[in-house]
Write a protein that holds these residues in place. Structure first.
Motif, short mmCIF file in Angstrom:
data_model
loop_
_atom_site.label_atom_id
_atom_site.label_comp_id
_atom_site.label_asym_id
_atom_site.label_seq_id
_atom_site.Cartn_x
_atom_site.Cartn_y
_atom_site.Cartn_z
N ARG A 15 17.86 -3.45 39.65
CA ARG A 15 19.02 -3.33 40.55
C ARG A 15 19.50 -4.74 40.87
O ARG A 15 18.95 -5.43 41.70
N ARG A 16 20.52 -5.17 40.19
CA ARG A 16 21.03 -6.53 40.38
C ARG A 16 21.84 -6.60 41.68
O ARG A 16 22.64 -5.70 41.97
N ALA A 17 21.64 -7.68 42.42
CA ALA A 17 22.32 -7.80 43.71
C ALA A 17 22.55 -9.27 44.02
O ALA A 17 21.76 -10.15 43.63
N LEU A 18 23.65 -9.53 44.72
CA LEU A 18 23.96 -10.86 45.25
C LEU A 18 24.42 -10.67 46.68
O LEU A 18 25.35 -9.91 46.95
N VAL A 19 23.76 -11.35 47.62
CA VAL A 19 24.08 -11.28 49.05
C VAL A 19 24.73 -12.60 49.46
O VAL A 19 24.21 -13.68 49.14
N LEU A 20 25.86 -12.50 50.15
CA LEU A 20 26.57 -13.68 50.66
C LEU A 20 26.57 -13.62 52.18
O LEU A 20 27.02 -12.64 52.78
N LEU A 21 26.07 -14.67 52.81
CA LEU A 21 26.01 -14.78 54.27
C LEU A 21 26.91 -15.92 54.70
O LEU A 21 26.56 -17.10 54.54
N PRO A 22 28.11 -15.64 55.23
CA PRO A 22 28.98 -16.72 55.72
C PRO A 22 28.28 -17.51 56.83
O PRO A 22 27.76 -16.94 57.79
N LEU A 23 28.26 -18.83 56.69
CA LEU A 23 27.55 -19.65 57.66
C LEU A 23 28.16 -19.55 59.06
O LEU A 23 27.44 -19.66 60.06
N ALA A 24 29.47 -19.35 59.15
CA ALA A 24 30.10 -19.26 60.46
C ALA A 24 29.67 -18.02 61.22
O ALA A 24 29.78 -17.98 62.46
N ARG A 25 29.19 -17.01 60.54
CA ARG A 25 28.77 -15.77 61.19
C ARG A 25 27.24 -15.66 61.32
O ARG A 25 26.74 -14.70 61.88
#
Length: 548
Positions: A467-477
């Motif tokens: 199960r390929r996944a990429l998580v993006l966490l905006p630094l401002a949030r």
């Protein structure tokens, strides 16, 4: 010494009264330039006249069920007369309450009792509608309700995370909809249920406009001065009656969706989901048990298939009529066949984004995008998962378009590199720190993909092979960042990196990383989050430029 008589031609003016001190508890006035609906004028208004009926739907279903249960004999006799046994007349005469009332001359008493119950219900419905009011000021959205136990809820506009518009099937037929103002906190949502569809659309736009941070002094179209509260109540009642007469909802202006999902893809995606695999495994165990054990075990497949079929049907109907489009107030997501839900996500309200691809979708090139945002619900609430999917199933081109909508602040170069380097990677020099050699036996299949990257705007976490996944966490949030180690991690000199966001379906944890690299990432993320939060203005998406 006597005073001279007063001159009748002279006028004595009384001293001017001192201006009253402003009440600090008084709500801020609503800027006329920011509202379009007469229901957003800062005064208290009542909801749709049919609100008690729509909210008391479950109670009415129970009452109808009791009536049907008591008159089942007459229903069976009228609908299926050929199925009656030979002694039906004797049984019906003993059990039918209608015959009992008629034979004992109790018809008048029964009619009076039914009329009394109806009058009591109507009075209760009228009282609940009468005391259920709301108002929209320059600072808050407030709702007061309750007859015996009064409730006063308030949602500050500067904490509004979004506004959801829901049209249940029965309410749609009556031209009504409900609004849910999503607040920043658990059980912080404020609901306006129900309004006419036209009023709901206008009020939602007003709330988003007031919450956007737009400054006063904008040029606006002149609108008529608001009338008295009686006139406002009459106008609301008239709109509700028109909605009742007109029936189905009036057409609502919807922006063109950037993604179109065919119905066949929705059905196929659900059939190729993980729940299907569990069903096949369960059926295999039951068949094996019936062959090598007790044959009657095979009969348990029927309710299992019915249960899974019901779940599939609900999931498919929720994903139909999907649309996603940019608007001045944020991203507008619409979905649902029978109950249509329209959610508006303002910029700066998305705290985490995940692009994933289940194993069975890989051959078809389909992807799912989920987000974490404050929903006012707990993470275990069934509606939380429903609202987290901003793209239930789409192609790579669909996913790239949606990513550009939900991450408008990410530089174009970073957006272009998300799929080739992050989602589909690894590539030769993609900048991701992956699992070191000493810890690869803990990630035997995914050690090449298991990695992270820190940019000036986001923390990227890449994982998974099946199960390929990429998580993006905006630094401002980002709320905080953590490094953790267990006993095996310490022995291998590896660590786990976690970026904390609001609760949701997207996890910000990645494990089995080089300890030194994780510590450097921790320092980079901590400093980058402070800098990004200090310069971020996405939560005031419609604000005028502040003077320097």
């Amino acid at each position: 010494m006597s005073l001279p008589p007063p001159n009748p031609d002279e006028r004595v003016s009384a001293p001017a009264p001192e201006p009253a001190a402003a009440d600090p508890a008084a709500p801020a006035p609503v800027p006329p330039a920011l509202v379009r609906s007469p229901l957003s004028d800062g005064e208290w208004h009542r909801l749709h006249p049919l609100t008690p009926l729509l909210r008391g739907g479950l109670f009415l279903i129970v009452v109808i069920g009791i009536v049907v249960a008591n008159f089942r004999d007459r229903l069976i006799e009228g609908l299926f007369p050929w199925m009656l046994p030979s002694d039906w007349d004797e049984y019906a005469a003993e059990s039918d309450p209608v015959d009992y009332v008629l034979s004992h001359d109790l018809l008048l008493i029964a009619l009076l009792a039914v009329a009394g119950v109806l009058i009591v219900l109507l009075v209760l419905f009228w009282l609940s509608w009468r005391v259920h009011t709301f108002r929209i000021t320059g600072d808050d959205v407030e709702v007061r309700s309750g007859v015996l136990f009064r409730t006063h809820r308030r949602a500050p506009l500067d904490r509004v995370q979004g506004v959801n518009l829901t049209r249940p099937m029965v309410a749609r037929l009556l031209g009504a909809a409900k609004l849910e103002v999503v607040g920043a906190g658990l059980d912080a949502n404020v609901k306006l249920e129900y309004l006419s569809t036209a009023n709901a659309e206008a009020v939602r736009a007003d709330i988003l406009r007031l919450a956007s941070g737009r400054q006063l002094g904008e040029a606006a179209a002149a609108r008529a001065a608001p009338g008295s509260r009686t006139q406002a109540a009459v106008a609301t009642l008239g709109a509700g009656l028109h909605g009742l007469i007109d029936g189905a909802e009036a057409p609502v202006a919807e922006p063109d969706s950037v993604v179109h999902i065919p119905t066949g893809r929705v059905i196929a995606a659900q059939l190729l989901s993980g729940s299907t695999l569990w069903l096949l495994l369960l059926v295999g165990f039951l068949v094996a048990g019936s062959i090598y054990g007790t044959p009657w075990v095979l009969f348990s497949i029927v309710p299992t298939i019915i249960g899974f079929g019901t779940y599939w049907f609900r999931q498919i109907t929720k994903a139909l009529r999907y649309a996603i489009a940019p608007t001045p107030a944020g991203i507008r997501v619409t979905f649902g066949l029978f109950t249509t839900i329209t959610e508006t996500l303002p910029p700066g309200r998305i705290h985490a984004v995940e692009v994933s691809q289940p194993l069975l979708w890989r051959g078809l090139g389909w992807w799912r995008i989920r987000v974490n945002r404050l929903s006012g619900r707990s993470a275990t609430d069934a509606a939380t998962e429903q609202f987290s999917d901003v793209l239930p199933v789409g192609t790579q081109a669909d996913a790239e378009r949606v990513l550009r909508l939900v991450l408008p602040g990410l530089p174009a170069a970073e957006l272009d590199a998300l799929f080739p380097q992050g989602v589909l990677g690894p590539t030769g020099s993609d900048g991701y720190e992956t699992t070191p050699r000493r810890g690869r036996w803990l990630r035997p299949l995914s050690w090449r993909r298991n990695g992270f990257r820190v940019t000036s705007d986001a923390l990227l976490l890449r994982s998974g092979v099946l199960r390929r996944a990429l998580v993006l966490l905006p630094l401002a949030r980002l709320q905080s960042v953590r490094i953790s180690q267990g006993p095996i991690d310490r022995a291998l000199d590896v660590a786990n990196l976690t970026g904390h966001t609001v609760l949701g379906q997207v996890s910000g944890t990645l494990g089995i990383l080089d300890r030194t690299a994780a510590q450097q990432a921790w320092a980079q993320v901590a400093a980058g989050a402070v800098a990004a939060a200090a310069t971020d203005r996405s939560h005031r998406w419609d604000a005028a430029e502040e003077p320097s």
